[in-house]
Design a protein around this motif. Sequence first.
Motif, short mmCIF file in Angstrom:
data_model
loop_
_atom_site.label_atom_id
_atom_site.label_comp_id
_atom_site.label_asym_id
_atom_site.label_seq_id
_atom_site.Cartn_x
_atom_site.Cartn_y
_atom_site.Cartn_z
N MET A 47 0.85 -1.18 0.00
CA MET A 47 0.00 0.00 0.00
C MET A 47 0.89 1.23 0.00
SD MET A 47 -3.30 0.89 0.07
CE MET A 47 -4.12 -0.59 0.52
N GLY A 48 0.51 2.20 -0.76
CA GLY A 48 1.29 3.43 -0.86
C GLY A 48 1.13 4.35 0.33
N LYS A 49 2.02 5.30 0.40
CA LYS A 49 1.93 6.33 1.43
C LYS A 49 1.09 7.48 0.88
CE LYS A 49 6.60 5.19 2.53
NZ LYS A 49 7.65 5.36 1.57
N PRO A 60 4.26 -1.79 -7.46
CA PRO A 60 3.67 -3.05 -6.99
C PRO A 60 3.79 -4.12 -8.07
CG PRO A 60 2.21 -1.21 -6.55
CD PRO A 60 3.31 -0.70 -7.43
N THR A 61 3.86 -5.37 -7.66
CA THR A 61 4.00 -6.47 -8.62
C THR A 61 2.66 -6.96 -9.12
OG1 THR A 61 4.08 -8.02 -6.77
CG2 THR A 61 6.19 -7.22 -7.63
N THR A 62 1.57 -6.46 -8.56
CA THR A 62 0.24 -6.86 -9.02
C THR A 62 -0.16 -6.04 -10.24
OG1 THR A 62 -0.84 -5.26 -7.58
CG2 THR A 62 -0.49 -7.47 -6.68
N ALA A 63 -1.19 -6.50 -10.93
CA ALA A 63 -1.65 -5.80 -12.14
C ALA A 63 -2.39 -4.51 -11.80
CB ALA A 63 -2.55 -6.72 -12.96
N ALA A 64 -2.86 -4.39 -10.56
CA ALA A 64 -3.63 -3.21 -10.18
C ALA A 64 -2.91 -2.42 -9.11
CB ALA A 64 -5.00 -3.64 -9.66
#
Length: 108
Positions: free
Chosen positions: A1-3, A67-71
């Motif tokens: 999760m981003g900051k 992130p390594t996910t597609a979203a």
Amino acid sequence: MGKVKVITAPTLQAVTTADAKQFARITQTDDNSMVEGLIAAATTRAEQFIGGRIMSTTLEAAWDEMPTTAALELPEAFNLASVTWIKSYSELDAATTISSSTYHVDTY
């Protein structure tokens, strides 16, 4: 999760001071600052509870690495109105703005 960082805070309250005072049956103006503080505290608590912003707020989200996910899940995007831009940075801190035609914003 981003900051997440607030860039532009809301300019309005979720409830007006006048409405809160009327509801609480407060007639004197001596308590205006206290009522405004209570509105701010209640708004903050409600936003924590729902996991998003109640009033229009400009936020900046940042990740240390992609992130390594597609979203990309945007934190606090409960009522997302728009995405201004998405940028990635090289190891030399050179910015690349990603074309909006290459991503889709889903506000489900």
